[in-house]
Design an enzyme around this catalytic site. Structure first.
Site, PDB file in Angstrom:
ATOM      1  N   LYS A   1      53.097  44.852 -83.875  1.00  0.00           N
ATOM      2  CA  LYS A   1      52.294  44.184 -82.851  1.00  0.00           C
ATOM      3  C   LYS A   1      53.156  43.244 -82.009  1.00  0.00           C
ATOM      4  O   LYS A   1      52.993  43.154 -80.787  1.00  0.00           O
ATOM      5  CB  LYS A   1      51.149  43.414 -83.510  1.00  0.00           C
TER       6      LYS A   1
ATOM      7  N   LYS B   1      49.481  50.856 -83.684  1.00  0.00           N
ATOM      8  CA  LYS B   1      50.566  49.932 -83.355  1.00  0.00           C
ATOM      9  C   LYS B   1      51.944  50.426 -83.795  1.00  0.00           C
ATOM     10  O   LYS B   1      52.923  50.258 -83.082  1.00  0.00           O
ATOM     11  CB  LYS B   1      50.268  48.537 -83.908  1.00  0.00           C
TER      12      LYS B   1
ATOM     13  N   ILE C   1      41.323  40.194 -79.643  1.00  0.00           N
ATOM     14  CA  ILE C   1      41.954  39.246 -78.708  1.00  0.00           C
ATOM     15  C   ILE C   1      42.611  40.005 -77.553  1.00  0.00           C
ATOM     16  O   ILE C   1      43.468  40.859 -77.782  1.00  0.00           O
ATOM     17  CB  ILE C   1      43.007  38.381 -79.427  1.00  0.00           C
TER      18      ILE C   1
ATOM     19  N   GLU D   1      45.205  47.907 -75.955  1.00  0.00           N
ATOM     20  CA  GLU D   1      44.821  46.532 -76.294  1.00  0.00           C
ATOM     21  C   GLU D   1      44.414  46.413 -77.757  1.00  0.00           C
ATOM     22  O   GLU D   1      44.724  45.421 -78.426  1.00  0.00           O
ATOM     23  CB  GLU D   1      43.666  46.080 -75.396  1.00  0.00           C
TER      24      GLU D   1
ATOM     25  N   GLY E   1      37.644  46.217 -96.437  1.00  0.00           N
ATOM     26  CA  GLY E   1      38.205  47.080 -95.409  1.00  0.00           C
ATOM     27  C   GLY E   1      39.250  46.405 -94.547  1.00  0.00           C
ATOM     28  O   GLY E   1      39.688  46.957 -93.526  1.00  0.00           O
TER      29      GLY E   1
ATOM     30  N   GLU F   1      44.604  48.142 -96.571  1.00  0.00           N
ATOM     31  CA  GLU F   1      44.642  49.525 -97.043  1.00  0.00           C
ATOM     32  C   GLU F   1      44.858  49.560 -98.559  1.00  0.00           C
ATOM     33  O   GLU F   1      45.202  48.558 -99.184  1.00  0.00           O
ATOM     34  CB  GLU F   1      45.777  50.281 -96.342  1.00  0.00           C
TER      35      GLU F   1
ATOM     36  N   LYS G   1      40.076  64.566 -90.159  1.00  0.00           N
ATOM     37  CA  LYS G   1      41.003  65.206 -91.093  1.00  0.00           C
ATOM     38  C   LYS G   1      40.260  66.023 -92.142  1.00  0.00           C
ATOM     39  O   LYS G   1      40.684  67.101 -92.536  1.00  0.00           O
ATOM     40  CB  LYS G   1      41.858  64.133 -91.757  1.00  0.00           C
TER      41      LYS G   1
ATOM     42  N   ASP H   1      53.016  45.409 -90.129  1.00  0.00           N
ATOM     43  CA  ASP H   1      51.950  45.481 -89.133  1.00  0.00           C
ATOM     44  C   ASP H   1      52.141  44.402 -88.063  1.00  0.00           C
ATOM     45  O   ASP H   1      52.070  44.676 -86.865  1.00  0.00           O
ATOM     46  CB  ASP H   1      50.595  45.305 -89.827  1.00  0.00           C
TER      47      ASP H   1
END
Length: 414
Positions: free
Chosen positions: A196, A96, A127, A120, A178, A181, A38, A192
């Site tokens: 998922k 996601k 995982i 994945e 990290g 956000e 970006k 989130d």
């Protein structure tokens, strides 16, 4: 036979850099040809000729046969992935929200153009749950999928429970590492984890659900009193998404904090780690554990998908093709813990039954049975009250046992 993959990489943030680090240590017959970013003025650790701010340099390059999409912009990600799939390029993505929001369209694009989209890395970091649901459990009757799907919120909960760190300080640490956000709403609000869950449920049950229809209540209203109450009951609080088949025709999905006891797998999943529990009819209960946040753990899942594309691997969506009348519903009853301020909220939620109620000057809660749709209809009231809601089947069991003991005691007195 393994074929050479020439990769166009979108995004060079935590996961993009983590992926590049891993690729650099391997000899997998693949090459990163170009990286779209970006901000072209930002100083990079790689030679400048690898970078571009023009996405079409990747999408229109006939040399590039594989696109890896790792950006945060949902709409831009969908445009990139759609164009890549429709132009004959296979895609690996970790977005996601984009996948959960546009999964029907993405499946149709793959079928129409004969290309492959693998993701994945979009669910639970390192995982390998999607391919297991797609392949290992392809003929299994799955009763439920649940777990800890978000490393950021789990890190905050662990810091609060194990180290007595206040919410704001724990969140700041997660951001500094990290894991979260700058705007943490996606993580701590349960969004989130919901995206998922929707992706996982599509491979588990063949049902694709609109994210707007799925309840997600997060941990942003968690208070020290809630943690103290959990400790007194020898329980922990975890943010847990649940997909559950209710009967042959209905499946439900929701994301809520949950009280878990020491006999449950999730009790010992701490900090940035994730855990997925699959409850199957024949294989019984199985548990997957691994890091759910960080560049290298997620990058390893992305690389696994890239490696699979060398052998033309595709998701077959077998359960979606074979499903009959299985549909999504919010018409179920749950036992919940509600810590609140305003009595009007309890009235509005219309509890079917209250197992336990406590009231003091600075701490009020009820534990009772409620319809899931009532929680959805009153989410704004819950937010305005700064109330904390948690799935409380463990607490309901304790309360019911106490009620039974009291009844038995009174009957003996009679």
């Amino acid at each position: 036979m393994s074929k050479k993959l020439n990769i166009g990489l979108f995004g060079f943030g935590v996961v993009g850099q983590g992926l590049y680090d891993i690729i650099s240590t391997k000899n997998l017959n693949l090459e990163v040809v170009k990286i779209a970013i970006k901000n072209p003025d930002k100083k990079r650790s790689l030679p400048s000729h690898l970078f571009t701010a023009e996405r079409d340099e990747l999408l229109n390059n006939p040399e590039i046969n594989t696109i890896v999409e790792l950006i945060n912009d949902t709409e831009a990600a969908f445009e990139i992935v759609s164009k890549a799939l429709s132009s004959g390029k296979n895609v690996v993505s970790a977005s996601k929200k984009m996948i959960a929001t546009y999964l029907n369209e993405l499946i149709e694009l793959q079928h129409t153009y004969g290309t492959s989209l693998l993701y994945e890395g979009s669910v639970c970091g390192s995982i390998p749950i999607i391919r297991n649901l797609e392949e290992y459990y392809d003929n299994e009757l799955l009763h439920s999928i649940s777990g800890i799907f978000n490393g950021s919120s789990n890190y905050i909960l662990s810091k609060g429970y194990l180290e007595n760190l206040d919410y704001d300080s724990a969140l700041k640490q997660a951001q500094d590492l990290g894991f979260a956000e700058t705007d943490p709403t996606m993580d701590v609000g349960g969004y989130d984890a919901k995206y998922k869950l929707i992706i996982a449920a599509a491979h588990a049950y063949g049902v694709i659900v609109d994210p707007e229809e799925v309840l997600n209540i997060g941990i942003q209203n968690l208070a020290p009193s809630d943690i103290q109450y959990a400790k007194e009951k020898k329980l922990k609080i975890k943010l847990v998404p649940v997909a559950k088949e209710l009967d042959e025709k209905h499946v439900t999905l929701f994301v809520l904090p949950k009280f878990v006891n020491e006999s449950e797998f999730l009790y010992n999943v701490e900090y940035e780690y994730n855990g997925v529990i699959v409850q199957a009819a024949f294989a019984d209960q199985q548990f997957f554990f691994g890091k759910g946040a960080g560049g290298h753990p997620t990058g390893s899942a992305v690389l696994s998908d890239i490696a699979a594309l060398r052998y033309d691997y595709q998701y077959e969506y077998k359960k979606a093709k074979g499903k009959k009348d299985l549909t999504f519903t919010n018409d179920i009853e749950l036992d919940v813990y509600l810590r609140y301020e305003d009595e009007h909220l309890v009235e509005a939620l219309n509890f079917k039954h209250i197992h336990e109620r406590y009231h003091s000057d600075n701490y009020k809660f009820v534990i009772g049975k409620i319809n899931l749709q009532n929680l959805i209809d009153n989410q704004q009231l819950i937010a305005n009250d700064k109330a904390f809601v948690a799935f409380a089947d463990q607490l309901a069991g304790i309360s019911l046992a106490a009620e039974k003991q009291e009844v038995e005691f009174l009957s003996r007195l009679d």
